[in-house]
Write an enzyme that holds these catalytic residues in place. Sequence first.
Site, PDB file in Angstrom:
ATOM      1  N   ARG A  74      31.568  44.924  45.076  1.00  0.00           N
ATOM      2  CA  ARG A  74      32.185  44.042  46.067  1.00  0.00           C
ATOM      3  C   ARG A  74      32.949  44.902  47.076  1.00  0.00           C
ATOM      4  O   ARG A  74      33.863  45.639  46.698  1.00  0.00           O
ATOM      5  CB  ARG A  74      33.133  43.060  45.365  1.00  0.00           C
ATOM      6  CG  ARG A  74      33.943  42.213  46.299  1.00  0.00           C
ATOM      7  CD  ARG A  74      34.743  41.165  45.529  1.00  0.00           C
ATOM      8  NE  ARG A  74      35.609  40.449  46.433  1.00  0.00           N
ATOM      9  CZ  ARG A  74      36.938  40.610  46.503  1.00  0.00           C
ATOM     10  NH1 ARG A  74      37.554  41.439  45.685  1.00  0.00           N
ATOM     11  NH2 ARG A  74      37.635  39.924  47.352  1.00  0.00           N
ATOM     12  N   HIS A 116      39.263  40.931  54.430  1.00  0.00           N
ATOM     13  CA  HIS A 116      40.246  41.473  53.487  1.00  0.00           C
ATOM     14  C   HIS A 116      41.363  42.085  54.343  1.00  0.00           C
ATOM     15  O   HIS A 116      41.644  43.278  54.268  1.00  0.00           O
ATOM     16  CB  HIS A 116      39.578  42.488  52.554  1.00  0.00           C
ATOM     17  CG  HIS A 116      40.338  42.806  51.304  1.00  0.00           C
ATOM     18  ND1 HIS A 116      39.793  42.713  50.044  1.00  0.00           N
ATOM     19  CD2 HIS A 116      41.608  43.234  51.100  1.00  0.00           C
ATOM     20  CE1 HIS A 116      40.681  43.082  49.127  1.00  0.00           C
ATOM     21  NE2 HIS A 116      41.803  43.404  49.762  1.00  0.00           N
ATOM     22  N   GLU A 159      42.119  36.524  49.084  1.00  0.00           N
ATOM     23  CA  GLU A 159      43.544  36.317  48.871  1.00  0.00           C
ATOM     24  C   GLU A 159      44.294  35.800  50.092  1.00  0.00           C
ATOM     25  O   GLU A 159      45.178  36.493  50.630  1.00  0.00           O
ATOM     26  CB  GLU A 159      44.182  37.622  48.367  1.00  0.00           C
ATOM     27  CG  GLU A 159      43.559  38.149  47.090  1.00  0.00           C
ATOM     28  CD  GLU A 159      44.311  39.370  46.527  1.00  0.00           C
ATOM     29  OE1 GLU A 159      45.262  39.827  47.162  1.00  0.00           O
ATOM     30  OE2 GLU A 159      43.936  39.842  45.447  1.00  0.00           O
ATOM     31  N   ASN A 286      41.221  36.589  41.586  1.00  0.00           N
ATOM     32  CA  ASN A 286      41.839  37.883  41.344  1.00  0.00           C
ATOM     33  C   ASN A 286      43.061  37.643  40.475  1.00  0.00           C
ATOM     34  O   ASN A 286      43.898  36.800  40.798  1.00  0.00           O
ATOM     35  CB  ASN A 286      42.264  38.542  42.658  1.00  0.00           C
ATOM     36  CG  ASN A 286      41.075  38.861  43.555  1.00  0.00           C
ATOM     37  OD1 ASN A 286      39.927  38.739  43.134  1.00  0.00           O
ATOM     38  ND2 ASN A 286      41.348  39.262  44.779  1.00  0.00           N
ATOM     39  N   TYR A 288      46.117  39.676  38.164  1.00  0.00           N
ATOM     40  CA  TYR A 288      46.786  40.904  37.728  1.00  0.00           C
ATOM     41  C   TYR A 288      47.870  40.641  36.690  1.00  0.00           C
ATOM     42  O   TYR A 288      48.022  41.414  35.758  1.00  0.00           O
ATOM     43  CB  TYR A 288      47.397  41.638  38.943  1.00  0.00           C
ATOM     44  CG  TYR A 288      46.323  42.226  39.820  1.00  0.00           C
ATOM     45  CD1 TYR A 288      45.829  43.498  39.575  1.00  0.00           C
ATOM     46  CD2 TYR A 288      45.747  41.486  40.842  1.00  0.00           C
ATOM     47  CE1 TYR A 288      44.802  44.039  40.338  1.00  0.00           C
ATOM     48  CE2 TYR A 288      44.721  42.007  41.617  1.00  0.00           C
ATOM     49  CZ  TYR A 288      44.251  43.274  41.350  1.00  0.00           C
ATOM     50  OH  TYR A 288      43.226  43.796  42.084  1.00  0.00           O
ATOM     51  N   GLU A 363      38.624  40.530  41.081  1.00  0.00           N
ATOM     52  CA  GLU A 363      39.521  41.685  40.967  1.00  0.00           C
ATOM     53  C   GLU A 363      40.336  41.565  39.695  1.00  0.00           C
ATOM     54  O   GLU A 363      40.831  40.480  39.368  1.00  0.00           O
ATOM     55  CB  GLU A 363      40.531  41.783  42.121  1.00  0.00           C
ATOM     56  CG  GLU A 363      39.971  42.236  43.420  1.00  0.00           C
ATOM     57  CD  GLU A 363      41.038  42.359  44.511  1.00  0.00           C
ATOM     58  OE1 GLU A 363      42.217  42.601  44.180  1.00  0.00           O
ATOM     59  OE2 GLU A 363      40.673  42.191  45.678  1.00  0.00           O
TER      60      GLU A 363
END
Length: 458
Positions: A74, A116, A159, A286, A288, A363
């Site tokens: 990606r 992005h 995002e 995504n 984290y 991600e």
Amino acid sequence: MQFPPGFLWGTATSAFQVEGAHDIDGRQPSIWDEFCDVPGAIEGGEDGRQGVDHYHRYREDVALMAGLGLNSYRFSVSWPRVMHGDRVNPAGMDFYSRLVDELLGAGIEPWLTLYHWDLPASLPGGWTNRDTAYRFADYTAALHDRLGDRVPTWTTLNEPWCSSFLSYAGGEHAPGHTDPVEAVRAMHHLLLGHGLALQALRAGGAERAGITLNFSPVLPASDDPADVDVTRRVDGTSNRVFVHPIFTGEYPPDVRADLDRWWDADLVAEGDLATISAPIDVLGLNYYATAMVRAGEPVEPWQVRGRDRWTPHIAAPDAEYVSRDLPRTAMDWEVEGDGLRRLLLWLHREYAGPAGVPLVVTENGAAYPDAEVGPDGVVRDLDRIGYLREHLAAVHAAIAEGADVRGYLEWSLLDNFEWAWGYDKKFGIVAVDAALNRIPKASAAWYGAVARRGGVEH
Ligand code: IFM
């Protein structure tokens, strides 16, 4: 832990973070080029425009991925590299065409992200201007014309929380503004841009199209109603305000009310929400970290305490982060893989599942202060391997519990420019030294073995 056949195993990067070559072949400045010149904007005053020279070393980078046995990559396209206003810049387009051919030649499926964060600096008002959403659709159509025959998966935005709240209210990302009205305008125009780009992709016959959202799950520190309510408000502006309109065609009523004082009366035009909620083929997420919050004293005007940088939760000035007894990454993010399992199941149950839309983790990864390259040439980043193993176990568990998850794209292939943090936060499974040489870390070999066998050994 064996994953389903056909599962995508890959890595992700973004144009501004890796490409460099910011002033050649007709590339024009983005808002991030300008932000890098603002004193104090980037940790240590580092220059993000240099990236890590992927523009010239893409063949080597693709060969690295192929050597690891990855089947998907990606990447994002730099809008100001491929467009000069409404005209195509052929030299910029050629770069992505070469990259796509190189990937296909190596047996790696290209997954393209259109935006992005490196918005052309020439667009007046950036995302606060409704017109930017229409220019985004024009750029999408031009790019799809050139690459649509070879790229199966198209992601509109990466995002949008970061490119709205963090950029226009938090001041931490380009353009570095601190105005909540601008942030809400940017949020809506980004979502509109997603919907208009989707129309352009459908018109061009794109095979698969979707969006990538970053989810920051939050837990209340207690069942005290004040803690529960502040958690609801942080979750509202971080997560639900994006995913809810995409799947339901309306902003969540509670979040709309929380944001009311910053919401221009004419912001949402007739038809916008229908455009935003057109069906997608895949939801990228995504993930984290998960965080815990409690209600504290409000700080003015809108920021959240408990991080060493302010976080722009404009509707939750009373939110305070609570530390849990968990390991942390170099970003100071708590490591809790189970948060990813819960997130996948929530998305599958509430949104993606009922719409028949598969999920892909677009991600996930971690920055650590990596060990030096050893005398044997190896970087022993065992903490990163631990993080990846824990999060892959979470994905595996979510699939076992019924979530339709089709792939995992590790962030990131290379150590790169981590935005306001500069180059110091290293997310790569491949190190990049001062001379820009690529040095695969122990995690690269580990992840390659996982990809090749389609599963994680216990
Ligand atoms: O580096 C970023 C990426 O650009 C977007 N998602 C989060 C990553 C780590 O902070």
